[in-house]
Write an enzyme that holds these catalytic residues in place. Sequence first.
Site, mmCIF file in Angstrom:
data_model
loop_
_atom_site.group_PDB
_atom_site.id
_atom_site.type_symbol
_atom_site.label_atom_id
_atom_site.label_comp_id
_atom_site.label_asym_id
_atom_site.label_seq_id
_atom_site.Cartn_x
_atom_site.Cartn_y
_atom_site.Cartn_z
ATOM 1 N N HIS A 76 5.917 -1.387 8.560
ATOM 2 C CA HIS A 76 7.285 -0.954 8.278
ATOM 3 C C HIS A 76 8.299 -2.020 8.687
ATOM 4 O O HIS A 76 9.347 -2.150 8.040
ATOM 5 C CB HIS A 76 7.573 0.378 8.959
ATOM 6 N N HIS A 120 2.110 0.126 -4.053
ATOM 7 C CA HIS A 120 2.264 -1.015 -3.156
ATOM 8 C C HIS A 120 1.582 -2.254 -3.730
ATOM 9 O O HIS A 120 2.143 -3.356 -3.702
ATOM 10 C CB HIS A 120 1.679 -0.701 -1.779
#
Length: 421
Positions: free
Chosen positions: A251, A386
């Site tokens: 993240h 992703h």
Amino acid sequence: MKQKYMIDTKENKLFLKEMCENLLNFGHQFPAPDGTCYYLGDDGTPWKSYNRDTFETCRMPHVYTIGKYLGHEGSEELIDAAIKGLRGAAKDKENGGWFSSVTPDGGHVENKLCYVHAFVILAASDAVLAEYPEGKELLRDALDTYDRYFWNEEAGMACDTWNTEFTVLDPYRGLNANMHTVEAFLAAADVTGDERYRVRCGRIIRHVIGWAADNEWRIPEHYTSDWKPDLECNRDHPDDQFKPYGATPGHGLEWARLIIQWALSTYKKDDKKADLYIESAKKLFDRAVKDGWNADGEPGIVYTTDWNGKPVVHDRMHWVLAEAINTSAVLWHVTGKQKYADAYAGFMEYLDEKVLDHKNGSWFHQMDCNNVPSNTVWPGKPDLYHAVQATLIPYYVPDLSIAVAVKERKRIFKMGYRCRI
């Protein structure tokens, strides 16, 4: 180091192009009869006994909107299927908003999640971009629902979880949903021209940078209802799929890229203001790589660390590698600093040698500490989002949402998009 791992080489561009096509081919079996997204297994066939998560039903039209503008055959039919699912089975026509999942028997999982609604905005923005007939209506509904229930104008942040009826708000607050809110709001602003959503992204980003700076650039993920960091959240369940304990290097990487996208798109030619945020993005990247990359003697980025940077969950998630690829490429293009090109090459080599499934296609979604495929958090291969983005973001301009950049063919053709920081 092989040429195909090195950024700005013909070999690397071809490597990514072939990988992207493989991924797009892999996902063709996702549509259930109602348009929601089947959970895909190791070889791309549906695991029909699994819930059909709405965030995946949003990610698939995002992926195939990109596929449409890359000329991938069958993309439009797959977009149609997923939008049907979002307008039908995944939609709560009684209480408003979208269910988090559709069960195999056609029921629904309880609660309304900000994370899910952010992805609905992303998918609806893509529907508008792809000129889907009912795209504008879907986006208007998604934004109205989000504004009504999730966005808190006073806090400049979004809440996380409501009950199904939107009558009880959970006290938990989290940054994962806010991170994907930034992604979705940037896409909505790019598609509609409504800059309110880009302004909101700035408010979220400033909070995140402040919290990260207070924690040596390790981002607290979990918060109380009044936005106080809860650093001990889920200590007894550290590998939670969406709320793991500790810092999540992946993240940090993802936030760094989104911060750069927001800063460049907001300040445009005001380099000094943009540079302040890019400096923060560099610190987030550096911390994530220092803490997570090869942290336990094996290649790969660990899933989580404690607040001193010590690995907690040693498994490697495919999405973390995707974000490492994206952010190292973006930082290379905006700074011209060799360390980002070197990092990119290392990530590419690891991808090719460990994470790409050269037999069945797609990427292994989870590797254990010895880089053997694992399934404790992410069994199968349900997510293309992703990985597909990681085949494209390295060579498209970083100030636009990726689907918009692909449609407008705004590629980076030479080293040095900015190269002066």
